[in-house]
Motif scaffolding. Structure first.
Motif, PDB file in Angstrom:
ATOM      1  N   ALA A  89       0.822  -1.203   0.000  1.00 43.00           N
ATOM      2  CA  ALA A  89       0.000   0.000   0.000  1.00 43.00           C
ATOM      3  C   ALA A  89       0.857   1.253   0.000  1.00 43.00           C
ATOM      4  O   ALA A  89       1.920   1.287   0.609  1.00 43.00           O
ATOM      5  CB  ALA A  89      -0.926   0.012   1.204  1.00 43.00           C
ATOM      6  N   MET A  90       0.375   2.267  -0.698  1.00 44.76           N
ATOM      7  CA  MET A  90       0.994   3.592  -0.693  1.00 44.76           C
ATOM      8  C   MET A  90      -0.098   4.599  -0.355  1.00 44.76           C
ATOM      9  O   MET A  90      -1.271   4.389  -0.705  1.00 44.76           O
ATOM     10  CB  MET A  90       1.608   3.931  -2.051  1.00 44.76           C
ATOM     11  N   GLY A  91       0.296   5.670   0.295  1.00 44.52           N
ATOM     12  CA  GLY A  91      -0.735   6.622   0.684  1.00 44.52           C
ATOM     13  C   GLY A  91      -0.207   8.004   0.976  1.00 44.52           C
ATOM     14  O   GLY A  91       1.002   8.259   0.901  1.00 44.52           O
ATOM     15  N   TRP A  92      -1.145   8.872   1.287  1.00 38.63           N
ATOM     16  CA  TRP A  92      -0.844  10.248   1.659  1.00 38.63           C
ATOM     17  C   TRP A  92      -1.505  10.570   2.986  1.00 38.63           C
ATOM     18  O   TRP A  92      -2.669  10.227   3.205  1.00 38.63           O
ATOM     19  CB  TRP A  92      -1.341  11.211   0.583  1.00 38.63           C
ATOM     20  N   TYR A  93      -0.749  11.233   3.838  1.00 36.95           N
ATOM     21  CA  TYR A  93      -1.242  11.747   5.101  1.00 36.95           C
ATOM     22  C   TYR A  93      -0.990  13.249   5.113  1.00 36.95           C
ATOM     23  O   TYR A  93      -0.189  13.764   4.340  1.00 36.95           O
ATOM     24  CB  TYR A  93      -0.508  11.095   6.273  1.00 36.95           C
ATOM     25  N   ARG A  94      -1.662  13.946   6.014  1.00 34.95           N
ATOM     26  CA  ARG A  94      -1.398  15.367   6.153  1.00 34.95           C
ATOM     27  C   ARG A  94      -1.474  15.781   7.608  1.00 34.95           C
ATOM     28  O   ARG A  94      -2.160  15.160   8.416  1.00 34.95           O
ATOM     29  CB  ARG A  94      -2.369  16.193   5.310  1.00 34.95           C
ATOM     30  N   ARG A 112     -13.000  15.131  -4.381  1.00 31.19           N
ATOM     31  CA  ARG A 112     -12.110  16.240  -4.752  1.00 31.19           C
ATOM     32  C   ARG A 112     -10.683  15.756  -5.040  1.00 31.19           C
ATOM     33  O   ARG A 112     -10.002  16.318  -5.905  1.00 31.19           O
ATOM     34  CB  ARG A 112     -12.060  17.287  -3.636  1.00 31.19           C
ATOM     35  N   PHE A 113     -10.231  14.747  -4.301  1.00 34.82           N
ATOM     36  CA  PHE A 113      -8.873  14.226  -4.456  1.00 34.82           C
ATOM     37  C   PHE A 113      -8.914  12.862  -5.127  1.00 34.82           C
ATOM     38  O   PHE A 113      -9.845  12.075  -4.908  1.00 34.82           O
ATOM     39  CB  PHE A 113      -8.190  14.075  -3.101  1.00 34.82           C
ATOM     40  N   THR A 114      -7.878  12.580  -5.908  1.00 35.61           N
ATOM     41  CA  THR A 114      -7.745  11.270  -6.543  1.00 35.61           C
ATOM     42  C   THR A 114      -6.317  10.762  -6.352  1.00 35.61           C
ATOM     43  O   THR A 114      -5.359  11.456  -6.701  1.00 35.61           O
ATOM     44  CB  THR A 114      -8.051  11.338  -8.037  1.00 35.61           C
ATOM     45  N   ILE A 115      -6.213   9.561  -5.793  1.00 35.49           N
ATOM     46  CA  ILE A 115      -4.910   8.935  -5.624  1.00 35.49           C
ATOM     47  C   ILE A 115      -4.707   7.913  -6.737  1.00 35.49           C
ATOM     48  O   ILE A 115      -5.653   7.231  -7.146  1.00 35.49           O
ATOM     49  CB  ILE A 115      -4.783   8.270  -4.232  1.00 35.49           C
ATOM     50  N   SER A 116      -3.498   7.840  -7.232  1.00 29.16           N
ATOM     51  CA  SER A 116      -3.161   6.861  -8.268  1.00 29.16           C
ATOM     52  C   SER A 116      -1.700   6.459  -8.097  1.00 29.16           C
ATOM     53  O   SER A 116      -0.950   7.106  -7.352  1.00 29.16           O
ATOM     54  CB  SER A 116      -3.406   7.441  -9.667  1.00 29.16           C
ATOM     55  N   ARG A 117      -1.312   5.405  -8.785  1.00 26.87           N
ATOM     56  CA  ARG A 117       0.076   4.958  -8.678  1.00 26.87           C
ATOM     57  C   ARG A 117       0.543   4.381 -10.003  1.00 26.87           C
ATOM     58  O   ARG A 117      -0.255   3.858 -10.778  1.00 26.87           O
ATOM     59  CB  ARG A 117       0.260   3.949  -7.542  1.00 26.87           C
ATOM     60  N   ALA A 136       5.368   0.717 -12.200  1.00 28.49           N
ATOM     61  CA  ALA A 136       6.624   0.617 -12.941  1.00 28.49           C
ATOM     62  C   ALA A 136       7.609   1.700 -12.528  1.00 28.49           C
ATOM     63  O   ALA A 136       8.822   1.524 -12.642  1.00 28.49           O
ATOM     64  CB  ALA A 136       6.353   0.697 -14.440  1.00 28.49           C
ATOM     65  N   LYS A 137       7.080   2.815 -12.045  1.00 32.84           N
ATOM     66  CA  LYS A 137       7.924   3.936 -11.629  1.00 32.84           C
ATOM     67  C   LYS A 137       8.014   4.071 -10.118  1.00 32.84           C
ATOM     68  O   LYS A 137       8.608   5.032  -9.628  1.00 32.84           O
ATOM     69  CB  LYS A 137       7.389   5.241 -12.229  1.00 32.84           C
ATOM     70  N   ASN A 138       7.417   3.139  -9.383  1.00 30.84           N
ATOM     71  CA  ASN A 138       7.419   3.202  -7.914  1.00 30.84           C
ATOM     72  C   ASN A 138       6.933   4.567  -7.424  1.00 30.84           C
ATOM     73  O   ASN A 138       7.496   5.150  -6.493  1.00 30.84           O
ATOM     74  CB  ASN A 138       8.820   2.920  -7.354  1.00 30.84           C
ATOM     75  N   THR A 139       5.882   5.053  -8.050  1.00 25.49           N
ATOM     76  CA  THR A 139       5.409   6.410  -7.785  1.00 25.49           C
ATOM     77  C   THR A 139       3.930   6.416  -7.441  1.00 25.49           C
ATOM     78  O   THR A 139       3.145   5.681  -8.051  1.00 25.49           O
ATOM     79  CB  THR A 139       5.656   7.312  -9.013  1.00 25.49           C
ATOM     80  N   VAL A 140       3.582   7.250  -6.475  1.00 21.38           N
ATOM     81  CA  VAL A 140       2.184   7.476  -6.127  1.00 21.38           C
ATOM     82  C   VAL A 140       1.887   8.957  -6.312  1.00 21.38           C
ATOM     83  O   VAL A 140       2.750   9.810  -6.076  1.00 21.38           O
ATOM     84  CB  VAL A 140       1.874   7.014  -4.686  1.00 21.38           C
ATOM     85  N   TYR A 141       0.673   9.246  -6.772  1.00 20.72           N
ATOM     86  CA  TYR A 141       0.262  10.619  -7.041  1.00 20.72           C
ATOM     87  C   TYR A 141      -0.963  10.966  -6.217  1.00 20.72           C
ATOM     88  O   TYR A 141      -1.749  10.087  -5.841  1.00 20.72           O
ATOM     89  CB  TYR A 141      -0.086  10.801  -8.522  1.00 20.72           C
ATOM     90  N   LEU A 142      -1.142  12.254  -5.981  1.00 14.60           N
ATOM     91  CA  LEU A 142      -2.370  12.741  -5.363  1.00 14.60           C
ATOM     92  C   LEU A 142      -2.812  13.972  -6.143  1.00 14.60           C
ATOM     93  O   LEU A 142      -2.163  15.026  -6.063  1.00 14.60           O
ATOM     94  CB  LEU A 142      -2.163  13.081  -3.887  1.00 14.60           C
TER      95      LEU A 142
END
Length: 125
Positions: free
Chosen positions: A33-38, A66-71, A74-80
């Motif tokens: 799992a990957m995620g964002w906290y604030r 309003r927010f969309t998380i994606s990953r 292949a690039k080991n990257t998560v976006y918000l």
């Protein structure tokens, strides 16, 4: 050594948009799992959104719609992707990931939770 590096924070007016990125680097076998906290001033750090390795996403009620998380595995990257930003979204945003390291000799290590250094998002007119 595994590390997470965030980018994309900044100052935006209410109603505006920002896109955060977080790249995991180092000796990685797999990322779960990957995620964002604030964390806003004077408040505890809280979950914004997370996404499983299979792509299932979950959101805090305050950001749903309003927010969309994606990953990109292949690039080991998560976006918000953050749209319709509000002043109450102002906080330091931290990337989080559960990563299994690749050890010398091709062995895998235990799965640890890693954090990025944080990126400031300020929503203000």
């Amino acid at each position: 050594q595994v590390q997470l590096v965030e980018s994309g924070g900044g100052l935006v007016q209410p109603g505006g948009s920002l896109r955060l990125s977080c790249v995991a680097s180092g000796s990685i076998f797999s990322i779960n799992a990957m995620g964002w906290y604030r964390q806003a001033p004077g408040k505890e750090r809280g979950l914004v959104a997370f996404i499983t390795s299979g792509g299932s996403a979950n959101y805090a009620d305050s950001v749903k719609g309003r927010f969309t998380i994606s990953r990109d595995n292949a690039k080991n990257t998560v976006y918000l992707q953050m749209n319709s930003l509000k002043p109450e979204d102002t906080a330091v945003y931290y990337c989080n990931a559960h990563i299994t390291a690749l050890l010398v000799g091709g062995k895998t290590g235990p799965t640890y939770e890693y954090w990025g250094q944080g990126t400031q998002v300020t929503v203000s007119s």
